[in-house]
Motif scaffolding. Structure first.
Motif, PDB file in Angstrom:
ATOM      1  N   LEU A 120       9.818   7.885  -6.391  1.00 41.42           N
ATOM      2  CA  LEU A 120       9.334   6.835  -7.278  1.00 41.42           C
ATOM      3  C   LEU A 120      10.129   5.548  -7.099  1.00 41.42           C
ATOM      4  N   VAL A 121      11.452   5.686  -7.014  1.00 41.38           N
ATOM      5  CA  VAL A 121      12.317   4.516  -6.816  1.00 41.38           C
ATOM      6  C   VAL A 121      12.064   3.894  -5.450  1.00 41.38           C
ATOM      7  N   ALA A 122      11.945   4.747  -4.425  1.00 48.39           N
ATOM      8  CA  ALA A 122      11.702   4.236  -3.072  1.00 48.39           C
ATOM      9  C   ALA A 122      10.376   3.497  -2.992  1.00 48.39           C
ATOM     10  N   GLY A 123       9.331   4.049  -3.608  1.00 44.06           N
ATOM     11  CA  GLY A 123       8.030   3.386  -3.602  1.00 44.06           C
ATOM     12  C   GLY A 123       8.073   2.047  -4.304  1.00 44.06           C
ATOM     13  N   SER A 124       8.783   1.997  -5.430  1.00 43.45           N
ATOM     14  CA  SER A 124       8.906   0.735  -6.167  1.00 43.45           C
ATOM     15  C   SER A 124       9.657  -0.303  -5.357  1.00 43.45           C
ATOM     16  N   LEU A 125      10.720   0.114  -4.671  1.00 41.37           N
ATOM     17  CA  LEU A 125      11.510  -0.811  -3.855  1.00 41.37           C
ATOM     18  C   LEU A 125      10.695  -1.342  -2.677  1.00 41.37           C
ATOM     19  N   VAL A 126       9.912  -0.463  -2.045  1.00 39.11           N
ATOM     20  CA  VAL A 126       9.070  -0.893  -0.927  1.00 39.11           C
ATOM     21  C   VAL A 126       8.035  -1.905  -1.398  1.00 39.11           C
ATOM     22  N   PHE A 127       7.425  -1.634  -2.542  1.00 41.05           N
ATOM     23  CA  PHE A 127       6.435  -2.548  -3.111  1.00 41.05           C
ATOM     24  C   PHE A 127       7.054  -3.920  -3.386  1.00 41.05           C
ATOM     25  N   VAL A 128       8.185  -3.937  -4.076  1.00 41.95           N
ATOM     26  CA  VAL A 128       8.845  -5.203  -4.427  1.00 41.95           C
ATOM     27  C   VAL A 128       9.308  -5.936  -3.174  1.00 41.95           C
ATOM     28  N   ALA A 129       9.858  -5.181  -2.210  1.00 44.48           N
ATOM     29  CA  ALA A 129      10.330  -5.805  -0.971  1.00 44.48           C
ATOM     30  C   ALA A 129       9.188  -6.478  -0.221  1.00 44.48           C
ATOM     31  N   GLY A 130       8.028  -5.815  -0.155  1.00 42.38           N
ATOM     32  CA  GLY A 130       6.876  -6.413   0.516  1.00 42.38           C
ATOM     33  C   GLY A 130       6.392  -7.662  -0.178  1.00 42.38           C
ATOM     34  N   LEU A 131       6.376  -7.638  -1.501  1.00 45.95           N
ATOM     35  CA  LEU A 131       5.933  -8.803  -2.265  1.00 45.95           C
ATOM     36  C   LEU A 131       6.893  -9.971  -2.108  1.00 45.95           C
ATOM     37  N   VAL A 132       8.194  -9.692  -2.215  1.00 47.07           N
ATOM     38  CA  VAL A 132       9.204 -10.751  -2.077  1.00 47.07           C
ATOM     39  C   VAL A 132       9.175 -11.331  -0.670  1.00 47.07           C
ATOM     40  N   TRP A 133       9.045 -10.466   0.338  1.00 49.45           N
ATOM     41  CA  TRP A 133       8.990 -10.931   1.724  1.00 49.45           C
ATOM     42  C   TRP A 133       7.793 -11.859   1.923  1.00 49.45           C
ATOM     43  N   TYR A 134       6.655 -11.474   1.390  1.00 38.54           N
ATOM     44  CA  TYR A 134       5.433 -12.268   1.553  1.00 38.54           C
ATOM     45  C   TYR A 134       5.569 -13.634   0.884  1.00 38.54           C
ATOM     46  N   VAL A 135       6.096 -13.651  -0.339  1.00 37.76           N
ATOM     47  CA  VAL A 135       6.286 -14.914  -1.056  1.00 37.76           C
ATOM     48  C   VAL A 135       7.246 -15.815  -0.298  1.00 37.76           C
ATOM     49  N   ALA A 136       8.349 -15.248   0.209  1.00 35.77           N
ATOM     50  CA  ALA A 136       9.344 -16.047   0.934  1.00 35.77           C
ATOM     51  C   ALA A 136       8.760 -16.632   2.217  1.00 35.77           C
ATOM     52  N   THR A 139       0.821  -1.208   0.000  1.00 35.27           N
ATOM     53  CA  THR A 139       0.000   0.000   0.000  1.00 35.27           C
ATOM     54  C   THR A 139       0.854   1.257   0.000  1.00 35.27           C
ATOM     55  N   LEU A 140       1.886   1.292   0.850  1.00 31.72           N
ATOM     56  CA  LEU A 140       2.771   2.456   0.878  1.00 31.72           C
ATOM     57  C   LEU A 140       3.497   2.625  -0.455  1.00 31.72           C
ATOM     58  N   GLY A 141       3.936   1.511  -1.037  1.00 39.03           N
ATOM     59  CA  GLY A 141       4.606   1.579  -2.326  1.00 39.03           C
ATOM     60  C   GLY A 141       3.705   2.131  -3.413  1.00 39.03           C
ATOM     61  N   LEU A 142       2.467   1.659  -3.440  1.00 47.34           N
ATOM     62  CA  LEU A 142       1.519   2.143  -4.451  1.00 47.34           C
ATOM     63  C   LEU A 142       1.150   3.606  -4.231  1.00 47.34           C
ATOM     64  N   GLN A 143       1.055   4.022  -2.961  1.00 51.75           N
ATOM     65  CA  GLN A 143       0.763   5.422  -2.674  1.00 51.75           C
ATOM     66  C   GLN A 143       1.872   6.332  -3.181  1.00 51.75           C
ATOM     67  N   CYS A 144       3.112   5.897  -3.031  1.00 53.05           N
ATOM     68  CA  CYS A 144       4.243   6.697  -3.529  1.00 53.05           C
ATOM     69  C   CYS A 144       4.229   6.763  -5.058  1.00 53.05           C
ATOM     70  N   VAL A 145       4.002   5.613  -5.690  1.00 51.49           N
ATOM     71  CA  VAL A 145       4.056   5.554  -7.147  1.00 51.49           C
ATOM     72  C   VAL A 145       2.890   6.302  -7.785  1.00 51.49           C
ATOM     73  N   SER A 146       1.735   6.315  -7.115  1.00 50.10           N
ATOM     74  CA  SER A 146       0.529   6.888  -7.717  1.00 50.10           C
ATOM     75  C   SER A 146       0.420   8.397  -7.560  1.00 50.10           C
ATOM     76  N   GLU A 147       1.367   9.025  -6.869  1.00 53.51           N
ATOM     77  CA  GLU A 147       1.320  10.480  -6.729  1.00 53.51           C
ATOM     78  C   GLU A 147       1.403  11.136  -8.105  1.00 53.51           C
ATOM     79  N   ALA A 148       0.712  12.223  -8.267  1.00 58.09           N
ATOM     80  CA  ALA A 148       0.658  12.888  -9.576  1.00 58.09           C
ATOM     81  C   ALA A 148       2.023  13.449  -9.978  1.00 58.09           C
TER      82      ALA A 148
END
Length: 231
Positions: free
Chosen positions: A163-179, A147-156
């Motif tokens: 943008l990079v930080a939001g993308s990294l947070v999003f990917v990190a959360g997804l990878v953590w969850y899968v692991a 959610t935080l990652g998408l909020q960062c990326v979706s800002e106008a």
């Protein structure tokens, strides 16, 4: 007598709310640091007496609800104009929070059913509750990060670092969850890592479209989303 009971109830409510400021970050940190231990902890706590359950932390559904409330508040602060994007039933904050709680609970629901099937256990309220509780713990860091990652990326208007930080947070959360889901399924169902990884990835491929489909259906039903007119 009734007045004293009311005071007692208010006293307990106030203590419970204040205790969240301590036990929310503590529980979340413990999940991030030792996820498998906390998933086992969630299942064990339901075996305790009701008044002693989750005595040193927050229960998984409560933790998920508080996380959604905090994320909703952060979204309002970062983008106050975003409140006017949704219309219909979802324009109301409480309706939107209830929808998000139900929608994000799909992930614990799906993974809980997968775990029961992998263990060849019968699906009942008794067998499913501890698994659902443990899966809520696993879902909270994932929901927060995504959610935080998408909020960062979706800002106008975004700067590149945000943008990079939001993308990294999003990917990190997804990878953590899968692991975490892969390791937990491998341990609980005694499966090989390759098999558990395949099951987890396949489940996410199914759960994410289900999540989006639910959002679309609720949006259409509530009037918050309208389909384009056909030519």
């Amino acid at each position: 007598m009734d007045f004293m009971k009311l005071l007692k109830s208010l006293e307990e409510l106030l203590y419970e709310l204040i205790s969240w400021f301590v036990f929310y970050p503590l529980t979340l940190w413990r999940i991030v640091r030792r996820p498998l231990h906390m998933l086992s902890y969630a299942e064990r706590q339901l075996l305790e007496e009701e008044d002693r359950q989750f005595d040193d932390g927050l229960s998984p559904p409560v933790l998920l609800l508080i996380s959604l409330i905090v994320l909703h508040s952060v979204g309002q602060l970062s983008d106050p104009a975003g409140d006017h994007i949704l219309t219909g039933l979802l324009a109301d904050d409480w309706n939107l929070l209830i929808f998000r709680a139900v929608a994000f609970s799909l992930f614990p629901l799906v993974f809980g059913i997968i775990q029961l099937r992998a263990n060849r256990a019968r699906l009942t309220r008794t067998t499913f509750k501890p698994i659902f509780y443990s899966q809520c713990y696993a879902a909270v860091p994932f929901v927060v990060a995504v959610t935080l990652g998408l909020q960062c990326v979706s800002e106008a208007e975004l700067s590149t670092p945000i943008l990079v930080a939001g993308s990294l947070v999003f990917v990190a959360g997804l990878v953590w969850y899968v692991a975490v889901e892969m390791l937990w399924l491998s341990r609980s169902a005694k499966l090989r890592p390759v098999i558990s990884a395949t099951i987890v990835v396949t489940t996410l491929v199914f759960a994410v479209p289900l999540f989006l489909f639910l959002a679309l259906v609720v949006g259409l039903a509530s009037g918050s989303i309208t389909l384009p007119e056909t030519l």
